[in-house]
Enzyme design. Sequence first.
Site, PDB file in Angstrom:
ATOM      1  N   LEU A  35       0.817  -1.218   0.000  1.00 22.13           N
ATOM      2  CA  LEU A  35       0.000   0.000   0.000  1.00 22.13           C
ATOM      3  C   LEU A  35       0.850   1.267   0.000  1.00 22.13           C
ATOM      4  O   LEU A  35       1.839   1.370   0.717  1.00 22.13           O
ATOM      5  CB  LEU A  35      -0.922  -0.002   1.228  1.00 22.13           C
ATOM      6  CG  LEU A  35      -1.877  -1.189   1.349  1.00 22.13           C
ATOM      7  CD1 LEU A  35      -2.806  -0.995   2.550  1.00 22.13           C
ATOM      8  CD2 LEU A  35      -2.688  -1.400   0.077  1.00 22.13           C
ATOM      9  N   GLU A  37       0.401   5.847  -0.833  1.00 23.53           N
ATOM     10  CA  GLU A  37      -0.528   6.945  -0.602  1.00 23.53           C
ATOM     11  C   GLU A  37      -1.751   6.888  -1.551  1.00 23.53           C
ATOM     12  O   GLU A  37      -2.835   7.318  -1.186  1.00 23.53           O
ATOM     13  CB  GLU A  37       0.232   8.278  -0.722  1.00 23.53           C
ATOM     14  CG  GLU A  37      -0.552   9.517  -0.328  1.00 23.53           C
ATOM     15  CD  GLU A  37      -1.300   9.433   1.006  1.00 23.53           C
ATOM     16  OE1 GLU A  37      -0.758   8.871   1.979  1.00 23.53           O
ATOM     17  OE2 GLU A  37      -2.443   9.922   1.063  1.00 23.53           O
ATOM     18  N   HIS A  39      -3.372   4.175  -2.524  1.00 22.11           N
ATOM     19  CA  HIS A  39      -4.348   3.286  -1.878  1.00 22.11           C
ATOM     20  C   HIS A  39      -4.962   3.978  -0.664  1.00 22.11           C
ATOM     21  O   HIS A  39      -6.171   3.894  -0.434  1.00 22.11           O
ATOM     22  CB  HIS A  39      -3.671   2.006  -1.375  1.00 22.11           C
ATOM     23  CG  HIS A  39      -3.080   1.145  -2.439  1.00 22.11           C
ATOM     24  ND1 HIS A  39      -1.724   0.958  -2.579  1.00 22.11           N
ATOM     25  CD2 HIS A  39      -3.659   0.404  -3.411  1.00 22.11           C
ATOM     26  CE1 HIS A  39      -1.487   0.132  -3.584  1.00 22.11           C
ATOM     27  NE2 HIS A  39      -2.641  -0.206  -4.122  1.00 22.11           N
ATOM     28  N   GLU A 150      -7.825   6.012 -10.787  1.00 19.00           N
ATOM     29  CA  GLU A 150      -7.837   6.275 -12.235  1.00 19.00           C
ATOM     30  C   GLU A 150      -6.516   5.929 -12.910  1.00 19.00           C
ATOM     31  O   GLU A 150      -6.432   5.939 -14.123  1.00 19.00           O
ATOM     32  CB  GLU A 150      -8.169   7.751 -12.504  1.00 19.00           C
ATOM     33  CG  GLU A 150      -9.631   8.059 -12.303  1.00 19.00           C
ATOM     34  CD  GLU A 150     -10.002   9.445 -12.790  1.00 19.00           C
ATOM     35  OE1 GLU A 150      -9.097  10.227 -13.159  1.00 19.00           O
ATOM     36  OE2 GLU A 150     -11.210   9.752 -12.781  1.00 19.00           O
ATOM     37  N   GLN A 155      -8.605  -0.670 -16.434  1.00 20.95           N
ATOM     38  CA  GLN A 155      -9.177  -1.548 -15.400  1.00 20.95           C
ATOM     39  C   GLN A 155     -10.492  -0.968 -14.871  1.00 20.95           C
ATOM     40  O   GLN A 155     -11.476  -1.689 -14.688  1.00 20.95           O
ATOM     41  CB  GLN A 155      -8.164  -1.706 -14.261  1.00 20.95           C
ATOM     42  CG  GLN A 155      -8.736  -2.330 -13.005  1.00 20.95           C
ATOM     43  CD  GLN A 155      -7.675  -2.658 -11.973  1.00 20.95           C
ATOM     44  OE1 GLN A 155      -6.957  -3.631 -12.107  1.00 20.95           O
ATOM     45  NE2 GLN A 155      -7.568  -1.867 -10.923  1.00 20.95           N
ATOM     46  N   ARG A 189       4.583  -0.975  -8.062  1.00 19.15           N
ATOM     47  CA  ARG A 189       5.732  -1.381  -8.877  1.00 19.15           C
ATOM     48  C   ARG A 189       6.906  -0.407  -8.750  1.00 19.15           C
ATOM     49  O   ARG A 189       8.036  -0.762  -9.079  1.00 19.15           O
ATOM     50  CB  ARG A 189       5.332  -1.506 -10.345  1.00 19.15           C
ATOM     51  CG  ARG A 189       4.432  -2.698 -10.601  1.00 19.15           C
ATOM     52  CD  ARG A 189       3.954  -2.772 -12.025  1.00 19.15           C
ATOM     53  NE  ARG A 189       2.931  -3.795 -12.157  1.00 19.15           N
ATOM     54  CZ  ARG A 189       3.176  -5.073 -12.446  1.00 19.15           C
ATOM     55  NH1 ARG A 189       4.398  -5.466 -12.668  1.00 19.15           N
ATOM     56  NH2 ARG A 189       2.190  -5.947 -12.520  1.00 19.15           N
TER      57      ARG A 189
HETATM   58  O1  PAF Z   1      -5.523  -2.787  -9.122  1.00 19.68           O
HETATM   59  C1  PAF Z   1      -5.209  -3.799  -8.456  1.00 19.68           C
HETATM   60  O2  PAF Z   1      -4.446  -3.731  -7.491  1.00 19.68           O
HETATM   61  C2  PAF Z   1      -5.775  -5.157  -8.855  1.00 19.68           C
HETATM   62  O3  PAF Z   1      -5.914  -5.254 -10.230  1.00 19.68           O
HETATM   63  C3  PAF Z   1      -7.113  -5.489  -8.147  1.00 19.68           C
HETATM   64  C4  PAF Z   1      -8.207  -4.536  -8.562  1.00 19.68           C
HETATM   65  C5  PAF Z   1      -6.927  -5.435  -6.642  1.00 19.68           C
HETATM   66  C6  PAF Z   1      -7.556  -6.894  -8.529  1.00 19.68           C
HETATM   67  O4  PAF Z   1      -6.616  -7.854  -8.166  1.00 19.68           O
END
Ligand code: PAF
Length: 296
Positions: A35, A37, A39, A150, A155, A189
């Site tokens: 995690l 900032e 998140h 975003e 996704q 990452r």
């Molecule tokens: O964005 C992410 O971290 C992942 O794609 C998610 C939404 C938690 C699904 O594994």
Amino acid sequence: MSVPIVRTVAELRKTVAAWRKTGLTVAVVPTMGALHEGHLSLVRAALDRADRVIVTLFVNPKQFNSAADLAAYPRTEHEDAAKLAPLGAHMLYAPDGAQVYPEGFATTVSVSGVSEGLCSAHRPGHFDGMATVVAKLFLQTGADLAFFGEKDFQQLHVVRRLARDLDLPIDIVAYPTVREADGLAMSSRNLRLSAAERQAAPKLAEILFATAERLTAGESTENVLAEARQAVVQAGYTKVEYLELRAEDDLSPLEAAERPARLLVAAWLGDVRLIDNASVQPRQSATETLAPATAA
Ligand code: PAF
């Protein structure tokens, strides 16, 4: 204060049922941990909108394209729990593999349209794996609201489509990309960048925003994108996977920013793949910018 860690679907459902009995609303913030900032901003936004907030932590093997990438993904559960506690998140749901994919698991959720091209052209099966786990997490938590950043713009579209198409009773809430002081989009990452790569990394956002401005100003998309691709490589990136202009609302490919759009990029810095995106708004036409005529 610590955040309760729940490991089984049974315990998760029992807790959520008790919350619901007293009329509380529930939000979920799906994550793969490590995690940052970005998140934590999602968690704060969720706490503003719902009575109870569940953060999920599951490094989903089905959305990785290579065993090496899956193995290299940072796993920092202890630190993650410590970051969530002071915010007041109500649960960290960190199931093991068998809670998500029990023996004999044979279902895939596949969203077409918005999941085509961009990331999936380079990561086959990624969005199927992501949509499958997200559908499971929505159904396991039974949350009313789900928060997504975003930064992962494609996704976000896939998740919205999935919730709409399957009539899942959950509102998808998007939150703007959170950036480091030097402009680099926050990502788990980023932890894998060497010191030299970390120094070069913010150039991607710099080029992205400069390019978005040129497109907004009406310059030729083809030329501007070609120059931007070159600039990213000159900045030290190994490879540009894609740099494309897409419609903001349905991700259809655009030749010019004639409607609200997004410029989306994926590029490799050493062996780390980074993604980012920037908004491109169409210029107002001369007639639109004229002051409205006053009645005589
Ligand atoms: O964005 C992410 O971290 C992942 O794609 C998610 C939404 C938690 C699904 O594994």
